[in-house]
Design a protein around this motif. Structure first.
Motif, mmCIF file in Angstrom:
data_model
loop_
_atom_site.group_PDB
_atom_site.id
_atom_site.type_symbol
_atom_site.label_atom_id
_atom_site.label_comp_id
_atom_site.label_asym_id
_atom_site.label_seq_id
_atom_site.Cartn_x
_atom_site.Cartn_y
_atom_site.Cartn_z
ATOM 1 N N LEU A 251 -29.805 35.894 -55.611
ATOM 2 C CA LEU A 251 -29.295 35.314 -54.373
ATOM 3 C C LEU A 251 -28.569 34.154 -54.692
ATOM 4 C CD1 LEU A 251 -29.173 35.268 -51.306
ATOM 5 C CD2 LEU A 251 -31.076 33.840 -51.275
ATOM 6 N N LYS A 252 -28.762 33.107 -55.540
ATOM 7 C CA LYS A 252 -28.232 32.091 -56.182
ATOM 8 C C LYS A 252 -26.874 32.347 -56.592
ATOM 9 C CE LYS A 252 -27.593 27.694 -56.969
ATOM 10 N NZ LYS A 252 -26.320 27.451 -56.891
ATOM 11 N N GLY B 184 -40.521 28.841 -55.532
ATOM 12 C CA GLY B 184 -40.294 27.829 -54.653
ATOM 13 C C GLY B 184 -38.658 27.766 -54.136
ATOM 14 N N SER B 185 -37.967 28.318 -54.913
ATOM 15 C CA SER B 185 -36.581 28.034 -54.618
ATOM 16 C C SER B 185 -35.898 29.561 -54.607
ATOM 17 C CB SER B 185 -35.931 27.436 -55.825
ATOM 18 O OG SER B 185 -35.801 28.113 -56.974
ATOM 19 N N ILE C 293 -47.435 22.034 -47.544
ATOM 20 C CA ILE C 293 -47.757 21.384 -48.837
ATOM 21 C C ILE C 293 -46.817 21.284 -49.924
ATOM 22 C CG2 ILE C 293 -49.337 21.678 -50.983
ATOM 23 C CD1 ILE C 293 -50.669 21.096 -48.074
ATOM 24 N N TYR C 294 -45.847 22.422 -49.937
ATOM 25 C CA TYR C 294 -44.816 22.498 -50.854
ATOM 26 C C TYR C 294 -43.529 21.660 -50.186
ATOM 27 C CZ TYR C 294 -46.979 25.734 -54.160
ATOM 28 O OH TYR C 294 -47.829 26.477 -54.869
ATOM 29 N N ARG C 295 -43.603 21.648 -48.973
ATOM 30 C CA ARG C 295 -42.506 21.133 -47.985
ATOM 31 C C ARG C 295 -41.238 21.965 -48.305
ATOM 32 N NH1 ARG C 295 -43.644 15.566 -46.509
ATOM 33 N NH2 ARG C 295 -41.302 15.522 -46.220
ATOM 34 N N ALA C 296 -41.453 23.278 -48.102
ATOM 35 C CA ALA C 296 -40.302 24.418 -48.012
ATOM 36 C C ALA C 296 -39.066 24.171 -48.924
ATOM 37 C CB ALA C 296 -40.105 24.455 -46.457
ATOM 38 N N PRO C 297 -39.241 23.811 -50.318
ATOM 39 C CA PRO C 297 -37.930 23.519 -51.122
ATOM 40 C C PRO C 297 -37.011 24.502 -50.931
ATOM 41 C CG PRO C 297 -39.660 24.104 -52.427
ATOM 42 C CD PRO C 297 -40.453 23.954 -51.140
ATOM 43 N N GLY C 298 -37.139 25.805 -50.988
ATOM 44 C CA GLY C 298 -36.308 27.021 -51.024
ATOM 45 C C GLY C 298 -35.769 26.888 -49.692
ATOM 46 N N LEU C 299 -36.280 26.939 -48.549
ATOM 47 C CA LEU C 299 -35.676 26.798 -47.286
ATOM 48 C C LEU C 299 -34.636 25.505 -47.215
ATOM 49 C CD1 LEU C 299 -35.500 27.547 -44.394
ATOM 50 C CD2 LEU C 299 -37.382 26.464 -43.688
#
Length: 108
Positions: free
Chosen positions: A8-9, A2-3, A56-62
């Motif tokens: 990348l981070k 989800g993140s 559903i997840y609300r695009a947390p990583g985005l």
């Protein structure tokens, strides 16, 4: 999960540094973004169906990448392309995704 992936981070933490991506200013509450006028296209691959990730997840990583990383530095995300689920994709589907990615990159 989800993140953003850890690699990348870590890359962003080493590239988007004070003095390059933002600048602290004495007496100011927030740093000054130094990459204003820059834009980005975001391409996310996932094993979750994109509709599920978004609604559903609300695009947390985005949100993490676009708001708390890029926007913090002044970069404006233009377009997000979410591709998935990769794990069950077919070769023609992956070829279509590559074509979409190429088209997105050529819009610059």
């Amino acid at each position: 999960m989800g993140s953003a992936p850890a690699l990348l981070k870590g890359f962003l933490d080493r590239v988007l540094l004070p003095g390059f991506a933002f600048k602290y200013q004495q007496g100011e509450k927030y740093p000054q973004p130094l990459l204003v006028g820059k834009t980005a296209h975001l391409l996310l691959t996932m094993d979750t169906p994109p509709w599920y990730f978004r609604w559903i997840y609300r695009a947390p990583g985005l949100h993490q990448i676009s708001r708390t990383t890029l926007a913090f530095c002044g970069v404006k995300p233009l377009k997000s392309l979410m591709l998935g689920p990769v794990i069950s994709s077919t070769l023609p589907q992956r070829q279509h995704w590559l074509k979409q990615a190429r088209q997105l990159a050529q819009r610059v």
